[in-house]
Scaffold this motif. Structure first.
Motif, PDB file in Angstrom:
ATOM      1  N   ARG A 122       0.840  -1.219   0.000  1.00  0.00           N
ATOM      2  CA  ARG A 122       0.000   0.000   0.000  1.00  0.00           C
ATOM      3  C   ARG A 122       0.872   1.266   0.000  1.00  0.00           C
ATOM      4  N   ARG A 123       2.012   1.201   0.695  1.00  0.00           N
ATOM      5  CA  ARG A 123       2.917   2.356   0.702  1.00  0.00           C
ATOM      6  C   ARG A 123       3.460   2.616  -0.703  1.00  0.00           C
ATOM      7  N   LEU A 124       3.822   1.502  -1.401  1.00  0.00           N
ATOM      8  CA  LEU A 124       4.306   1.667  -2.774  1.00  0.00           C
ATOM      9  C   LEU A 124       3.218   2.220  -3.694  1.00  0.00           C
ATOM     10  N   ALA A 125       1.996   1.728  -3.445  1.00  0.00           N
ATOM     11  CA  ALA A 125       0.888   2.243  -4.249  1.00  0.00           C
ATOM     12  C   ALA A 125       0.682   3.737  -3.976  1.00  0.00           C
ATOM     13  N   GLY A 126       0.869   4.142  -2.703  1.00  0.00           N
ATOM     14  CA  GLY A 126       0.754   5.567  -2.373  1.00  0.00           C
ATOM     15  C   GLY A 126       1.810   6.398  -3.077  1.00  0.00           C
ATOM     16  N   LEU A 127       3.043   5.833  -3.135  1.00  0.00           N
ATOM     17  CA  LEU A 127       4.108   6.540  -3.846  1.00  0.00           C
ATOM     18  C   LEU A 127       3.759   6.699  -5.323  1.00  0.00           C
ATOM     19  N   ALA A 128       3.185   5.627  -5.909  1.00  0.00           N
ATOM     20  CA  ALA A 128       2.805   5.719  -7.318  1.00  0.00           C
ATOM     21  C   ALA A 128       1.724   6.770  -7.535  1.00  0.00           C
ATOM     22  N   THR A 129       0.798   6.858  -6.559  1.00  0.00           N
ATOM     23  CA  THR A 129      -0.267   7.865  -6.660  1.00  0.00           C
ATOM     24  C   THR A 129       0.310   9.276  -6.566  1.00  0.00           C
ATOM     25  N   GLU A 130       1.262   9.446  -5.647  1.00  0.00           N
ATOM     26  CA  GLU A 130       1.901  10.759  -5.504  1.00  0.00           C
ATOM     27  C   GLU A 130       2.642  11.141  -6.777  1.00  0.00           C
ATOM     28  N   ARG A 131       3.252  10.116  -7.367  1.00  0.00           N
ATOM     29  CA  ARG A 131       3.964  10.400  -8.619  1.00  0.00           C
ATOM     30  C   ARG A 131       2.983  10.799  -9.711  1.00  0.00           C
ATOM     31  N   ALA A 132       1.827  10.160  -9.714  1.00  0.00           N
ATOM     32  CA  ALA A 132       0.818  10.531 -10.705  1.00  0.00           C
ATOM     33  C   ALA A 132       0.374  11.979 -10.509  1.00  0.00           C
ATOM     34  N   ARG A 133       0.267  12.418  -9.233  1.00  0.00           N
ATOM     35  CA  ARG A 133      -0.109  13.816  -8.976  1.00  0.00           C
ATOM     36  C   ARG A 133       0.966  14.773  -9.520  1.00  0.00           C
ATOM     37  N   GLU A 134       2.229  14.370  -9.288  1.00  0.00           N
ATOM     38  CA  GLU A 134       3.312  15.217  -9.785  1.00  0.00           C
ATOM     39  C   GLU A 134       3.283  15.308 -11.311  1.00  0.00           C
ATOM     40  N   LEU A 135       2.998  14.155 -11.937  1.00  0.00           N
ATOM     41  CA  LEU A 135       2.913  14.169 -13.395  1.00  0.00           C
ATOM     42  C   LEU A 135       1.762  15.052 -13.886  1.00  0.00           C
ATOM     43  N   ALA A 136       0.649  15.041 -13.135  1.00  0.00           N
ATOM     44  CA  ALA A 136      -0.477  15.906 -13.517  1.00  0.00           C
ATOM     45  C   ALA A 136      -0.089  17.385 -13.431  1.00  0.00           C
ATOM     46  N   SER A 137       0.701  17.701 -12.402  1.00  0.00           N
ATOM     47  CA  SER A 137       1.169  19.090 -12.280  1.00  0.00           C
ATOM     48  C   SER A 137       2.076  19.483 -13.447  1.00  0.00           C
ATOM     49  N   HIS A 138       2.948  18.508 -13.809  1.00  0.00           N
ATOM     50  CA  HIS A 138       3.813  18.774 -14.970  1.00  0.00           C
ATOM     51  C   HIS A 138       2.985  18.971 -16.242  1.00  0.00           C
ATOM     52  N   GLN A 139       1.883  18.215 -16.311  1.00  0.00           N
ATOM     53  CA  GLN A 139       1.051  18.336 -17.516  1.00  0.00           C
ATOM     54  C   GLN A 139       0.482  19.751 -17.637  1.00  0.00           C
ATOM     55  N   ARG A 140       0.040  20.317 -16.508  1.00  0.00           N
ATOM     56  CA  ARG A 140      -0.511  21.690 -16.568  1.00  0.00           C
ATOM     57  C   ARG A 140       0.563  22.707 -16.965  1.00  0.00           C
ATOM     58  N   GLU A 141       1.807  22.430 -16.526  1.00  0.00           N
ATOM     59  CA  GLU A 141       2.884  23.372 -16.817  1.00  0.00           C
ATOM     60  C   GLU A 141       3.351  23.272 -18.269  1.00  0.00           C
ATOM     61  N   LEU A 142       3.265  22.072 -18.846  1.00  0.00           N
ATOM     62  CA  LEU A 142       3.832  21.878 -20.172  1.00  0.00           C
ATOM     63  C   LEU A 142       2.792  21.801 -21.297  1.00  0.00           C
ATOM     64  N   GLU A 143       1.503  21.923 -20.918  1.00  0.00           N
ATOM     65  CA  GLU A 143       0.484  21.743 -21.958  1.00  0.00           C
ATOM     66  C   GLU A 143       0.468  22.884 -22.982  1.00  0.00           C
ATOM     67  N   GLU A 144       1.179  24.003 -22.704  1.00  0.00           N
ATOM     68  CA  GLU A 144       1.214  25.104 -23.663  1.00  0.00           C
ATOM     69  C   GLU A 144       2.072  24.767 -24.879  1.00  0.00           C
ATOM     70  N   THR A 145       2.913  23.775 -24.749  1.00  0.00           N
ATOM     71  CA  THR A 145       3.756  23.406 -25.893  1.00  0.00           C
ATOM     72  C   THR A 145       3.521  21.953 -26.249  1.00  0.00           C
ATOM     73  N   ASN A 146       3.670  21.648 -27.525  1.00  0.00           N
ATOM     74  CA  ASN A 146       3.496  20.262 -27.967  1.00  0.00           C
ATOM     75  C   ASN A 146       4.537  19.338 -27.352  1.00  0.00           C
ATOM     76  N   LEU A 147       5.747  19.904 -27.190  1.00  0.00           N
ATOM     77  CA  LEU A 147       6.795  19.097 -26.596  1.00  0.00           C
ATOM     78  C   LEU A 147       6.433  18.721 -25.167  1.00  0.00           C
ATOM     79  N   GLY A 148       5.889  19.710 -24.442  1.00  0.00           N
ATOM     80  CA  GLY A 148       5.477  19.434 -23.065  1.00  0.00           C
ATOM     81  C   GLY A 148       4.366  18.403 -23.006  1.00  0.00           C
ATOM     82  N   VAL A 149       3.403  18.521 -23.953  1.00  0.00           N
ATOM     83  CA  VAL A 149       2.284  17.577 -23.982  1.00  0.00           C
ATOM     84  C   VAL A 149       2.779  16.162 -24.252  1.00  0.00           C
ATOM     85  N   LEU A 150       3.705  16.035 -25.209  1.00  0.00           N
ATOM     86  CA  LEU A 150       4.227  14.697 -25.529  1.00  0.00           C
ATOM     87  C   LEU A 150       4.987  14.101 -24.348  1.00  0.00           C
TER      88      LEU A 150
END
Length: 555
Positions: A122-150
């Motif tokens: 469950r701890r590992l699953a929590g880490l994976a969830t946290e990583r998914a949140r971080e990736l979502a944040s990166h998505q908002r930051e990079l969605e202005e460019t195609n490179l960021g989206v890819l």
């Protein structure tokens, strides 16, 4: 000074699972959940599994003298001790005292380890969830460019794959742990049932109930006798299957060819180092080999149960032969009829220390005795023989039954401090209605004064022979009227489970009084007494009795 927490030999994945649970128990006691702990536990488990694949190993877990460091060592069987695998774990504090205590039962231990593994996943699953949140944040930051989206899509896909992998690994680990726990539970229950009997025929019946239909459609047991394999059910004309012969010779499980119905016979050797007692042949569906390790362990436990049963049968037969050799043929006494009976118990170690004896003295009198040594088996039978021989020797110089009991008491106290005995000794002279008797903690003799008239005597009785105290015994004089009889017996004739012994004595007294009207002489009376006392009763203690009578008028 180092503290030894674990020193176990592992031969199978089941053994490794149990050792992993025990190491986890030590780490969990201190509420530890660090990644270093998990790596230490995983590395130790993997090394132990490698040792099993190499033929077996010994896993040793120690704690430093200040309880702040753990060290695991794995030494493969036959390996150089200097080359043993070793790994250390430095703790952030000393281990609590509870970590040094013995763990819970195997099933509870595995359940606790399963819970700990679930928490880690469950701890590992929590880490994976946290990583998914971080990736979502990166998505908002990079969605202005195609490179960021890819780049964001790539990371999201990677995270999704990692999460699916972790979830799959979690399910696989949970299923594996559940399977191991079920197998250990089965082995524990099977061992308890197999070790609870000392009859080989019962072992086979219990084995069938354990294995059919979950693990086999039929079970056969073959045992080695005089160098040949024979069926344990004693059926004649059967030849052992080739799988059983090979399993015994090669000391490993052997799979047979599948029949038309898709059934294959698998033979597991019944190994008990350094020999093989036979083979256990299971008829089951072809391809059902996942449980071979567990069934091989079961076969070893069957071998242990069968060896215990064989030892028990050998001791029982030896004790029975010894008992029969020591029972006396009654002498011919002028004017007096004597009858004696001995029966071993129906169940268990059915030979004990019950005995009777009648022998003459130089002055024309006779000594009669009925005794009972505590316990069963060879030890009790040998002690009985020693007391019987000693009584005859003491009677050369001593005629008093009370004095003879005193001599036997002191002898038994020195000879066998852990064994005790009861006895009643009677001295009589043919033609004389008065007899002298003395008792040492023995059931009261029965006196029959005529047809329909019998009662239990209440002689002054001393304590049991062999008690670690000074005892005195008293001679009691009893007159047996013409036509009467005296009955001496052991407690196996009157004891029944669930009722007081007084009820059995009353029942025997009624049978003894009635036997005078239904029998002709002491022999027939003894047979009637046995039949009446034991009717409808499975006795678990041996039985001994001596009848003296009828006594004629004095000359």
């Amino acid at each position: 000074m180092r503290h030894l927490l674990l020193n176990e030999r592992v031969h199978s994945p089941v053994d490794v699972a149990l050792v992993r649970a025990r190491v986890g128990h030590v780490l969990r006691v201190g509420e530890r959940t660090t990644d270093e702990d998990a790596e230490f536990l995983s590395a130790t488990t993997e090394r132990a599994l490698n040792g099993v694949e190499a033929g077996g190993a010994v896993l040793r877990l120690e704690a430093s003298d200040d309880l702040r460091e753990l060290r695991a060592n794995v030494l493969e069987d036959g390996g150089d001790p200097d080359g043993a695998w070793s790994r250390s774990l430095v703790l952030d504090g000393p281990l609590p005292d509870a970590a040094l205590e013995a763990p819970a039962s195997e099933v509870e231990l595995l359940a606790a380890q399963q819970l700990a593994d679930d928490r880690q996943r469950r701890r590992l699953a929590g880490l994976a969830t946290e990583r998914a949140r971080e990736l979502a944040s990166h998505q908002r930051e990079l969605e202005e460019t195609n490179l960021g989206v890819l780049a964001l899509h790539a990371e999201l896909a990677q995270a999704s794959d990692e999460q699916r992998r972790l979830l799959g690994a979690e399910r696989a680990a949970r299923d594996e742990a559940e399977t191991a726990r079920n197998r250990l539970t089965f082995l524990s229950a099977a061992s308890a049932q197999l070790m609870a009997t000392l009859q080989r025929s019962e072992i086979r019946g219990r084995l069938e109930k354990l294995l059919i239909p979950s693990y086999a459609s039929a079970v056969d047991l073959w045992v080695v006798e005089d160098g040949a394999l024979v069926p344990m059910d004693d059926s004649e004309g059967r030849e052992p299957p080739d799988t059983a012969v090979r399993a015994v010779a090669e000391r490993r499980p052997v799979h047979g060819e599948a029949s038309r119905g898709g059934v294959v016979g698998t033979a597991f050797p019944l190994l008990l180092a350094p020999r093989s007692l036979g083979a256990m042949v299971l008829h089951r569906e072809a391809g059902a080999a996942d449980d071979d390790v567990m069934l091989g362990e079961l076969a070893r436990r069957v071998a242990t149960a069968m060896d215990n049963a064989q030892r028990f049968e050998h001791e029982r037969d030896t004790a029975a032969a010894l008992q029969r050799a020591m029972l006396t043929r009654l002498p011919q006494v002028p004017g007096l009829e004597l009858a004696a009976r001995y029966l071993p118990a129906e169940d268990g170690m059915n030979v004990g220390g019950d005995w009777y004896d009648v022998f003459p003295l130089e002055n024309g009198e006779y000594i009669g005795v009925v005794g009972d040594v505590t316990g069963h088996g060879i030890h009790a039978a040998v002690t009985m023989g020693q007391l019987r021989t000693a009584l005859r020797a003491y009677s050369v110089d001593e005629r008093s039954p009370a004095a003879l009991l005193g001599l036997l008491h002191r002898l038994l106290d020195r000879l066998e401090p852990d064994l005790f005995a009861t006895a009643v000794i009677v001295r009589f002279r043919p033609g004389d209605p008065e007899v002298t008797l003395a008792s040492a903690g023995h059931p009261p003799p029965l006196l029959r004064t005529g047809p329909g008239e019998a009662a239990a005597l209440e002689p002054v009785s001393g304590g049991m022979l062999g008690l670690p105290i000074d005892l005195t015994y008293t001679d009691n004089r009893v007159e047996i009227p013409p036509g009467g009889a005296l009955l001496l017996y052991t407690d196996g004739l009157v004891e029944r489970r669930g009722e007081p012994i007084d009820a059995g004595i009353e029942r025997l007294t009624a049978s003894f009084s009635d036997a005078a009207r239904r029998s002709q002489g002491s022999e027939e009376s003894a047979d009637l007494l046995l039949a009446s006392a034991l009717r409808g009763h499975a006795y678990d203690d041996d039985v001994c009795m001596l009848v003296l009578g009828p006594v004629p008028h004095p000359a």
